[in-house]
Design a protein around this motif. Sequence first.
Motif, PDB file in Angstrom:
ATOM      1  N   HIS A 141     -31.783 -18.604  -8.365  1.00 13.31           N
ATOM      2  CA  HIS A 141     -30.922 -17.728  -7.585  1.00 13.31           C
ATOM      3  C   HIS A 141     -31.280 -17.858  -6.111  1.00 13.31           C
ATOM      4  O   HIS A 141     -32.461 -17.875  -5.753  1.00 13.31           O
ATOM      5  N   LYS A 142     -30.258 -17.938  -5.270  1.00  9.59           N
ATOM      6  CA  LYS A 142     -30.479 -18.048  -3.841  1.00  9.59           C
ATOM      7  C   LYS A 142     -30.646 -16.654  -3.229  1.00  9.59           C
ATOM      8  O   LYS A 142     -29.864 -15.749  -3.525  1.00  9.59           O
ATOM      9  N   TYR A 143     -31.685 -16.534  -2.359  1.00  8.33           N
ATOM     10  CA  TYR A 143     -31.949 -15.269  -1.685  1.00  8.33           C
ATOM     11  C   TYR A 143     -32.067 -15.511  -0.183  1.00  8.33           C
ATOM     12  O   TYR A 143     -32.536 -16.578   0.256  1.00  8.33           O
ATOM     13  N   LEU A 144     -31.626 -14.485   0.556  1.00 10.20           N
ATOM     14  CA  LEU A 144     -31.913 -14.427   1.978  1.00 10.20           C
ATOM     15  C   LEU A 144     -33.029 -13.388   2.159  1.00 10.20           C
ATOM     16  O   LEU A 144     -32.831 -12.211   1.863  1.00 10.20           O
ATOM     17  N   TYR A 145     -34.171 -13.856   2.620  1.00  8.83           N
ATOM     18  CA  TYR A 145     -35.298 -12.955   2.855  1.00  8.83           C
ATOM     19  C   TYR A 145     -35.253 -12.521   4.322  1.00  8.83           C
ATOM     20  O   TYR A 145     -35.397 -13.345   5.219  1.00  8.83           O
ATOM     21  N   ASP A 146     -35.077 -11.222   4.515  1.00  9.20           N
ATOM     22  CA  ASP A 146     -34.997 -10.666   5.850  1.00  9.20           C
ATOM     23  C   ASP A 146     -36.282  -9.895   6.150  1.00  9.20           C
ATOM     24  O   ASP A 146     -36.617  -8.937   5.439  1.00  9.20           O
ATOM     25  N   PHE A 147     -37.016 -10.310   7.190  1.00 12.14           N
ATOM     26  CA  PHE A 147     -38.255  -9.638   7.606  1.00 12.14           C
ATOM     27  C   PHE A 147     -38.025  -9.030   8.994  1.00 12.14           C
ATOM     28  O   PHE A 147     -37.532  -9.737   9.897  1.00 12.14           O
ATOM     29  N   PHE A 148     -38.369  -7.777   9.180  1.00 13.04           N
ATOM     30  CA  PHE A 148     -38.262  -7.155  10.496  1.00 13.04           C
ATOM     31  C   PHE A 148     -39.298  -6.028  10.591  1.00 13.04           C
ATOM     32  O   PHE A 148     -39.837  -5.558   9.581  1.00 13.04           O
TER      33      PHE A 148
END
Length: 491
Positions: A141-148
């Motif tokens: 599964h493709k994920y967008l990992y968002d870090f902030f």
Amino acid sequence: MKLRYTIILAILAVTLLSFVLTGVYFLYHYKKESEIYHLERLRRKEYSITASISHHLNSSKIPKNPIAIARGFSQKICEISDVHNVDIAFYDLNGRLLTSSTRISDQDRKLFPLQLDSALITTIKMSFGDRYTLQTIIDNHKYLYDFFFLYDENGNELLIINIPYLLDQHFFNREMKNFFINLIQIYTILFLIAIGAAIFLAHTITRPLDKLRAQVLANDKIQDSKPITGKYPSEIQQLVDDYNRVLLELKHSAEKLADSERDSAWRDVARQVAHEIKNPLTPMRLNVQWIERSLKTSEPEKLKEFCDSMITQIDTLSRIADTFSRYSKLPEISLERIDLCEIARQTGSLITDHQIQIETPDNPIFITGDRGQITQALNNLLKNAIHATEGRENPKITIQVTENEDEALISVHDNGCGIDDELKEKIFIPRFTTKTSGMGLGLAIVKNIVDAHGGRIDLQTTKNVGSTFTLHFLKKLQKNELRQPTYSKID
């Protein structure tokens, strides 16, 4: 390959290429649109989650340190996760996992690792807006990992928030599938239309070419070839016009070659005849003169009469041989500046037994040519005119010299018997004559002289009214124009 099939294949290839390019372009476009859509959606979730966390953090009076925040959000983080339909994880500034809202089994810690890589933390800090997004694959599964970062009211970094966003491609895949189904249907119709248009266009273009080819194949002999007639498209009509022009030039060249070959054959014959005749004439003359002096007879007058008659016939044969010899090879042209008016007056004045009217302008008309040969040509025309006016009640022969911008013209007009229409094309052929005597070489020699000077002859004649022969000479004769015969005009 035939032009017809080439046109059809070219149109079909262009249609197929446009289909491929359209599909590739929209595939790329949809892919970009999908990326932008998911990224914007992730940003909206990020802002909403940040706002929710900040609101809860301020309202619950949780101390501003990572451990206290993690404890204070142990239950609330799951609520926020459910509201926004994403998982959330808190990491301290060193990258250690504090708490998460994993809504699925994560026993292997594939979704939220216990410790973030130090290089990743550095990258987050160095990224624009202290925000970093990367794409990864977990269990296919493709994920967008968002870090902030989460900041306090003074702008100090409190902790790192991680949101893994699942890239759901089902919607866009379905849209792409529907789009390509519609595109294939449209291009199937366009392809069928293109096939029909290609066949029609190929037939429209090649039908005139097939007709043109049939007419060209029908012209298998230059002499019998006829110009192509009919209406064609402008581009093909230009080709037809060029073909007709070249055909006319080839006909003229063939006629010119035939004339040249005929003249060459006649000159060979004339040279041979002159040689064969002249060889025995001198011995014959000497023998007749010897017989006249040596033979004793009781009738000397008859002997003298016989010998004189033989010598006269020998002289006639000698003149015939000289005429053939002159026709077979004209002397080399000796160019000089000559006055046509002077030649006309001198030549006309030498004929005393016929009345010759000479019309020349007051000013001289100069050309570059051979005086002797042009005089010979004019003499032959005058002899022809004298013969044509024999038996006329009021014979009239006129020599006229005129000029235009480029040419000098000398004409011989008579009011004689004229020339029949069927004979006009033959009068310049060697050995052709309408006289009961003569060899038919006079006008042929005239034509050779005029051709050798790069000029031409015009003939205007009417039966029982008269004829006019006009010789055209260039005023400024170039050396490369010598001995280049041109076609004579006969009216």
